[in-house]
Design an enzyme around this catalytic site. Sequence first.
Site, PDB file in Angstrom:
ATOM      1  CB  SER B 375       3.788  -0.240  -8.232  1.00 44.74           C
ATOM      2  OG  SER B 375       4.134  -0.657  -6.967  1.00 44.74           O
ATOM      3  CB  CYS B 376       2.423  -5.119 -11.471  1.00 39.35           C
ATOM      4  SG  CYS B 376       3.876  -6.163 -11.464  1.00 39.35           S
ATOM      5  CB  ALA B 377       3.822  -7.280  -6.478  1.00 41.15           C
ATOM      6  N   PRO B 378       0.580  -7.948  -6.251  1.00 42.87           N
ATOM      7  CG  PRO B 378      -1.080  -9.156  -5.162  1.00 42.87           C
ATOM      8  CD  PRO B 378      -0.544  -7.763  -5.343  1.00 42.87           C
ATOM      9  N   GLY B 380      -2.980  -8.485  -9.446  1.00 37.72           N
ATOM     10  CA  GLY B 380      -4.424  -8.436  -9.642  1.00 37.72           C
ATOM     11  C   GLY B 380      -4.827  -7.402 -10.668  1.00 37.72           C
ATOM     12  CE  LYS B 381      -4.770  -1.703  -7.892  1.00 38.06           C
ATOM     13  NZ  LYS B 381      -3.952  -2.317  -6.848  1.00 38.06           N
ATOM     14  CG  ASP B 399       6.485  -4.889  -7.523  1.00 36.18           C
ATOM     15  OD1 ASP B 399       5.400  -4.306  -7.412  1.00 36.18           O
ATOM     16  OD2 ASP B 399       7.250  -5.099  -6.571  1.00 36.18           O
ATOM     17  CG  ASP B 426      13.564   2.322  -8.316  1.00 35.17           C
ATOM     18  OD1 ASP B 426      12.406   2.768  -8.386  1.00 35.17           O
ATOM     19  OD2 ASP B 426      14.410   2.757  -7.529  1.00 35.17           O
ATOM     20  CB  CYS B 500      -4.167   1.166  -0.459  1.00 32.65           C
ATOM     21  SG  CYS B 500      -2.520   0.775   0.057  1.00 32.65           S
TER      22      CYS B 500
END
Lengths: 180, 738
Positions: B375-378, B380-381, B399, B426, B500
């Site tokens: 779930s990579c957006a945006p 940074g990770k 994503d 997904d 988060c």
Amino acid sequence: MRPLTDEETKIMFEKLSKYIGENIKLLVDRPDGTYCFRLHNDRVYYMSEKILKLATNVSRDKLVSVGTCFGKFTKTNKFRLHITALDFLAPYAKFKVWVKPGAEQSFLYGNHVLKSGLGRITENTMQYQGVVVYSMADMPLGFGVAAKSTQECRRMDPMSIVVFHQADVGEFIRNEDTLT
Amino acid sequence: MGRRLDPTNKVKRGPGKKAKKQQGAETELAKFITDGFTDENSKWLKPSKRKRKIDEAESEDDSDEHWEETEEEEEEEEEQQQQQQKQKQKKKAGKDQGKNNEKSEVKMEEVDDDDDDDEEMVDDYGAPDDGSADDALLPIERAAKKEQKMKETMGLESDDDDDDDDDEEEEEEEEKDDEDEDADMDEDDAVQANIEEIDKFKLPVADETEREGILPLDLKTIHQRIKDNIDVLCNFSTKREEGKERAEYISLLKRDLCTYYSYNTFLIEKLIDLFPLSELVDFLEANEIHRPVTIRTNTLKTRRRDLAQALINRGVNLDPLGKWSKVGLVIYDSSVPIGATPEYLAGQYMLQGASSFLPVMALSPQEGELVLDMSCAPGGKTSYIAQLMRNTGMIVANDANAERLKSVVGNIHRLGVTNTVVCNYDGRQFPKVMGGFDRVLLDAPCSGTGVIAKDPAVKTSKDEADIQRSAHLQKELLLSAIDSVNAESPSGGYLVYCTCSIMVEENEWVVDYALKKRNVKLVPTGLDFGKEGFTRFKERRFHPSLKLSRRFYPHSHNMDGFFVAKLKKFSNVIPTTPFMIVNVSCHTNCFSANIDEEDSEAPEATAATQSPPVKPSKSDKISKTVPGKAGSAKEKAQHNGTAAKEKAKIKPKGKKNSTTGPKQAKIAKMDPETVKGAEAKKPTVKTTEETETSKAGKKTGSRFEKKQGKKTKSHLKGKKRMGKNKFKKLKKMLQKSE
């Protein structure tokens, strides 16, 4: 994703050689493996063969990007180089232009480089030669096309254009949407 | 100084602009203050506040007369305004006033104790006597003075207001009148009264709270009430009001917190469950302000030292983030937009929250590995992972949201990451698309309760259904992520799950669920700071290893609320339910495509042991049935394994067990114990071995699952049915085995 046809390869390599000359083979045969170009959605992606294998698992409509995008083919089959290729052009660039700190911002906004902003330019630059634009701190800012040859540049008036803008790093913010 | 201090004093000025300028403080004041300002005569340094009150008390009568006598329009208007204000204040008879009263009295005591010369002390701007002072002061200063006087008179007369039955603010009044009474009594008792002891916090009566809802209350009052309430609750036995239950105090506290911080009741209740009262207010306050801006150096292109130097040259005020990070920098302030510097455009750093560093540090990807970011957006990770891997190996950045993927692509290209494939699936489809990753990072979509500072809409928009929905999605994603990890990876087999959010339902509960459903275990995250995860919460009990996970809070760590858990997969086998009936039917050599199906029903799974996978030669087919207790109509049959060559004696039993759903359920219901008994007869080790081998076989062929799955399904369907005679035979067999 498919390999480039001969036609397309020719067009693309012609464009690239404007900037890096015959160093194109350095792009393909690298010490850490073979790299290749593939076409997906009219865009050319540059990737190593390992990633290529991985990317074939992804279905065509779900694949967004692989490796690095070099540019895209327009509808009339011309190849347009994107700023995302800068990292690979800069080390092999044959002709370079350095801009003064004051003109840096202007170039990053997409304007052409004027004689007043010109810091240095490689010797023997031909007119309409592809050049990579650097800041005085040797940081690549983008690339463009020389409007005049080096000799002519010396004689020009300060308000005339020396480098036509083609792509700059400011596009990462300005044109984020068009990168994909 | 923008105004003339003494408008009546006309000073002759010369021509030109400079003459019109206000002259410096010293020159201006020198006109008023006749005594010199010297160090010997340092009494003028003492604050004039006290002087004012005394003056006003003394000159009260004078100023009142003065007030009534004047006929200036300004003063009349002010008079009216002030009267209205005072009436309001009278009604409120606020704590503030009560306190002011006390404060002023305390101060008066102090002043009495001092032996300074009131006469010699000079008021603001040195007007020596009150009569002329009123003239000399501006109207607004006069108004302020009068307010002060009125307040005092109000304070002294507050006892008279006790009987005032004003409907609107009766409740507050009662509350505060009680306090005032207390205050007065205490003052009588002890001159040197401690202000805190004076205020006894009284709960409002029920009727008044309704009225409270209609009127907007003063936020200061509510804030004070919150503080007092918490104070009482912390020392409940000593400070409680007789006859009032703790629940009443807490319900008032919840209401006040909702009003003051603008949360909805659901969220406040959750937060009260999560935090002790002392931390609760800290947390809520921390959510009102933004966390500091942090950036991450892109070590593929530069070093932190060089970047810091370059940014400082541009006028940015920064510091290294902390001992725990070698690439982080915190930005205090900047004269240039930090997201648009040439260094940013060159890809030398990325704007990223400090808490987002943590899951990647926990994941610690090694060079040459195959990593999935679900779930990579945006991005940074993902880019942090790439820089830790030095652009080697391969990363799949996925994503579900195509719009947000554009920023991923942009960031990846800008930062010079070359080993990434970006795709738009997904996350739950993942093991089917690609599997066998060395490490997986899942930053699951969540309710966002840890980043309220960034998005205040969360305060009012979340409710129970949202949390449950998020939790459900997170569980599915986590199981898919676990299935995508290759447990036999030589360097990896790790998965980091992070959110988060601070809700237990989205964090510990989800991880606990995964522990039960898959062969994974928690391992230390490698982050040495942060609070440990909960092992129990309200009525739930989690696996004790949950304390290896970490929670981060805005008020204690000064970063966004976050939860990080690192899991290690120790076996590729997917455990099945305990009510498993071993079945051998050798005609299908299918791989199971129904990985997902087995998850839902049974809460407990027989976790396969850590034994190394048994060679495929002994694999069997295992049909799994829904346990009778679930009693659901859904029937999951899972047939695994490669060619079965097991003992023949199992075969008949196996055949008996290859029943259709309802029949099996019936059997299970009828003789659940006998069925289990039949299983128990077979060595349990074997069953686990069988599952292991079958899974191992399946795992290696995971990429071909799709094709084979289709074959098996249709093939099996034909086989599931059992004739009536066989059913009777089955019954007899079961009875025999008893």
